[in-house]
Design a protein around this motif. Structure first.
Motif, PDB file in Angstrom:
ATOM      1  N   ILE A  66       0.853  -1.095   0.130  1.00 23.47           N
ATOM      2  CA  ILE A  66      -0.050  -0.071   0.084  1.00 23.47           C
ATOM      3  C   ILE A  66       1.116   1.072   0.093  1.00 23.47           C
ATOM      4  CG2 ILE A  66      -1.813   1.226   1.195  1.00 23.47           C
ATOM      5  CD1 ILE A  66      -2.614  -1.585   0.258  1.00 23.47           C
ATOM      6  N   VAL A  67       0.773   1.977  -0.879  1.00 28.43           N
ATOM      7  CA  VAL A  67       1.665   3.092  -1.245  1.00 28.43           C
ATOM      8  C   VAL A  67       0.839   4.506  -0.615  1.00 28.43           C
ATOM      9  CG1 VAL A  67       2.990   4.567  -2.848  1.00 28.43           C
ATOM     10  CG2 VAL A  67       2.848   2.336  -3.263  1.00 28.43           C
ATOM     11  N   LEU A  68       1.184   5.020   0.519  1.00 29.74           N
ATOM     12  CA  LEU A  68       0.388   6.034   1.184  1.00 29.74           C
ATOM     13  C   LEU A  68       1.318   7.292   1.019  1.00 29.74           C
ATOM     14  CD1 LEU A  68      -1.693   7.288   2.918  1.00 29.74           C
ATOM     15  CD2 LEU A  68      -0.400   6.630   5.069  1.00 29.74           C
ATOM     16  N   SER A  69       0.503   8.387   0.438  1.00 27.26           N
ATOM     17  CA  SER A  69       1.038   9.714   0.198  1.00 27.26           C
ATOM     18  C   SER A  69       0.187  10.899   0.897  1.00 27.26           C
ATOM     19  CB  SER A  69       1.341  10.017  -1.265  1.00 27.26           C
ATOM     20  OG  SER A  69       1.728  11.220  -1.424  1.00 27.26           O
ATOM     21  N   SER A 128      -1.266   8.999  13.267  1.00 37.22           N
ATOM     22  CA  SER A 128      -2.813   8.338  13.624  1.00 37.22           C
ATOM     23  C   SER A 128      -3.486   7.981  12.278  1.00 37.22           C
ATOM     24  CB  SER A 128      -3.870   9.198  14.416  1.00 37.22           C
ATOM     25  OG  SER A 128      -4.140  10.332  13.782  1.00 37.22           O
ATOM     26  N   LYS A 129      -3.198   8.724  11.133  1.00 35.17           N
ATOM     27  CA  LYS A 129      -3.913   8.355   9.887  1.00 35.17           C
ATOM     28  C   LYS A 129      -3.098   7.467   9.132  1.00 35.17           C
ATOM     29  CE  LYS A 129      -6.386   9.033   6.444  1.00 35.17           C
ATOM     30  NZ  LYS A 129      -7.829   8.640   6.403  1.00 35.17           N
ATOM     31  N   ILE A 130      -1.637   7.481   9.338  1.00 37.86           N
ATOM     32  CA  ILE A 130      -0.805   6.149   9.112  1.00 37.86           C
ATOM     33  C   ILE A 130      -1.290   4.952   9.570  1.00 37.86           C
ATOM     34  CG2 ILE A 130       1.535   5.251   8.914  1.00 37.86           C
ATOM     35  CD1 ILE A 130       2.300   8.381   8.909  1.00 37.86           C
ATOM     36  N   ILE A 131      -1.366   5.053  10.839  1.00 36.40           N
ATOM     37  CA  ILE A 131      -1.827   3.516  11.737  1.00 36.40           C
ATOM     38  C   ILE A 131      -3.047   3.353  11.183  1.00 36.40           C
ATOM     39  CG2 ILE A 131      -2.411   2.818  13.960  1.00 36.40           C
ATOM     40  CD1 ILE A 131      -0.020   4.725  15.036  1.00 36.40           C
ATOM     41  N   ASP A 132      -4.019   4.135  10.852  1.00 33.33           N
ATOM     42  CA  ASP A 132      -5.335   3.723  10.252  1.00 33.33           C
ATOM     43  C   ASP A 132      -5.374   3.097   8.990  1.00 33.33           C
ATOM     44  OD1 ASP A 132      -6.821   4.789  12.644  1.00 33.33           O
ATOM     45  OD2 ASP A 132      -7.270   7.020  11.698  1.00 33.33           O
ATOM     46  N   VAL A 133      -4.779   3.709   8.311  1.00 35.95           N
ATOM     47  CA  VAL A 133      -4.581   3.061   6.855  1.00 35.95           C
ATOM     48  C   VAL A 133      -3.848   1.785   6.939  1.00 35.95           C
ATOM     49  CG1 VAL A 133      -3.447   3.391   4.564  1.00 35.95           C
ATOM     50  CG2 VAL A 133      -4.526   5.356   5.599  1.00 35.95           C
ATOM     51  N   ALA A 134      -2.772   1.699   7.707  1.00 37.08           N
ATOM     52  CA  ALA A 134      -2.169   0.149   7.792  1.00 37.08           C
ATOM     53  C   ALA A 134      -3.185  -0.549   8.556  1.00 37.08           C
ATOM     54  CB  ALA A 134      -1.025   0.465   8.862  1.00 37.08           C
ATOM     55  N   GLU A 135      -3.941  -0.299   9.524  1.00 42.00           N
ATOM     56  CA  GLU A 135      -4.887  -1.215  10.015  1.00 42.00           C
ATOM     57  C   GLU A 135      -6.129  -1.599   9.032  1.00 42.00           C
ATOM     58  OE1 GLU A 135      -5.856   0.525  13.691  1.00 42.00           O
ATOM     59  OE2 GLU A 135      -4.290  -0.344  14.827  1.00 42.00           O
ATOM     60  N   ASN A 136      -6.557  -0.529   8.565  1.00 37.86           N
ATOM     61  CA  ASN A 136      -7.685  -0.778   7.377  1.00 37.86           C
ATOM     62  C   ASN A 136      -7.475  -1.889   6.416  1.00 37.86           C
ATOM     63  OD1 ASN A 136      -9.438   0.906   9.033  1.00 37.86           O
ATOM     64  ND2 ASN A 136      -9.079   2.631   7.977  1.00 37.86           N
ATOM     65  N   HIS A 137      -6.125  -1.645   5.936  1.00 36.62           N
ATOM     66  CA  HIS A 137      -5.741  -2.317   4.899  1.00 36.62           C
ATOM     67  C   HIS A 137      -5.055  -3.622   5.192  1.00 36.62           C
ATOM     68  CE1 HIS A 137      -6.810   0.277   1.430  1.00 36.62           C
ATOM     69  NE2 HIS A 137      -6.257   1.111   2.462  1.00 36.62           N
ATOM     70  N   GLY A 138      -4.972  -4.018   6.544  1.00 37.13           N
ATOM     71  CA  GLY A 138      -4.339  -5.294   6.943  1.00 37.13           C
ATOM     72  C   GLY A 138      -2.882  -5.553   6.823  1.00 37.13           C
ATOM     73  N   CYS A 139      -2.283  -4.264   6.918  1.00 39.78           N
ATOM     74  CA  CYS A 139      -0.628  -4.157   6.644  1.00 39.78           C
ATOM     75  C   CYS A 139      -0.323  -4.718   8.202  1.00 39.78           C
ATOM     76  CB  CYS A 139      -0.256  -2.666   6.451  1.00 39.78           C
ATOM     77  SG  CYS A 139      -0.927  -2.112   4.939  1.00 39.78           S
ATOM     78  N   VAL A 151      -2.807   5.290  -1.999  1.00 34.11           N
ATOM     79  CA  VAL A 151      -3.564   5.877  -1.175  1.00 34.11           C
ATOM     80  C   VAL A 151      -3.169   7.417  -0.940  1.00 34.11           C
ATOM     81  CG1 VAL A 151      -4.847   6.407   1.057  1.00 34.11           C
ATOM     82  CG2 VAL A 151      -4.567   4.127   0.245  1.00 34.11           C
ATOM     83  N   GLY A 152      -3.805   8.383  -1.474  1.00 39.03           N
ATOM     84  CA  GLY A 152      -3.267   9.822  -1.469  1.00 39.03           C
ATOM     85  C   GLY A 152      -4.468  10.475  -0.756  1.00 39.03           C
ATOM     86  N   SER A 167       5.938   8.150  16.967  1.00 39.83           N
ATOM     87  CA  SER A 167       4.504   7.667  17.318  1.00 39.83           C
ATOM     88  C   SER A 167       4.026   6.628  16.749  1.00 39.83           C
ATOM     89  CB  SER A 167       3.484   8.939  17.081  1.00 39.83           C
ATOM     90  OG  SER A 167       2.319   8.454  17.450  1.00 39.83           O
ATOM     91  N   VAL A 168       4.403   6.308  15.468  1.00 39.01           N
ATOM     92  CA  VAL A 168       4.023   5.034  14.576  1.00 39.01           C
ATOM     93  C   VAL A 168       4.647   3.922  15.236  1.00 39.01           C
ATOM     94  CG1 VAL A 168       4.138   3.882  12.274  1.00 39.01           C
ATOM     95  CG2 VAL A 168       3.560   6.399  12.450  1.00 39.01           C
TER      96      VAL A 168
END
Length: 150
Positions: free
Chosen positions: A33-36, A101-112, A90-91, A136-137
């Motif tokens: 998952i590439v998060l920008s 918190s957004k990084i962790i949410d995206v990771a959890e929502n995508h099963g990372c 995901v951008g 924090s992450v």
């Protein structure tokens, strides 16, 4: 390992981070998952850096969120496609200067279960005054975190 989240910004360090995540994904057969992210207050500078990125066609949109997502897609096509790695981009524009918190949410929502993030090398004083996304992450994500230092 199930899935990797790679958090990127328009920097050479983050390109190297995505290359490392891609190499691991290629070797293990997992998706990336590439998060920008662009934070409110820094979006003008961040979007300008994206638009000036060598090879990126910034003429297709003026919308911040769309530009950020297209940048993630561009880097995915340049780095992950040649490795044969499946990826999702995901951008987003977020309304906080602390994106952990957004990084962790995206990771959890995508099963990372593994996050790759770069550290901007703040001093201890800078961390105390402004907080540190990477720290924090590391402390709040329930999985592995790989940090690439700028």
């Amino acid at each position: 390992m199930n899935r990797i989240l790679a958090v990127i910004k328009p920097t050479d360090t983050d390109v190297e981070l995505l290359e490392e995540a891609g190499a691991v994904a290629a070797g293990t057969g997992v998706e990336v998952i590439v998060l920008s992210l662009v934070s409110e207050g820094s979006e003008d500078a961040s979007v300008d850096a994206i638009r000036q990125w060598d090879g990126f066609d910034a003429t297709k949109t003026d919308e911040t969120a769309e530009t950020v997502n297209r940048f993630a897609e561009y880097l995915g096509s340049q780095i992950l496609d040649p490795l044969g790695v499946e990826y999702l981009t995901v951008g987003e524009r977020i309304e906080t200067t602390r994106p952990s918190s957004k990084i962790i949410d995206v990771a959890e929502n995508h099963g990372c279960d593994h996050v790759y993030v770069s550290n901007r090398g703040r001093s201890p004083t800078g961390k105390a005054l402004f907080g540190d996304t990477t720290q924090s992450v590391i402390l709040n994500f329930d999985g592995f975190v790989t940090v690439r230092t700028a």
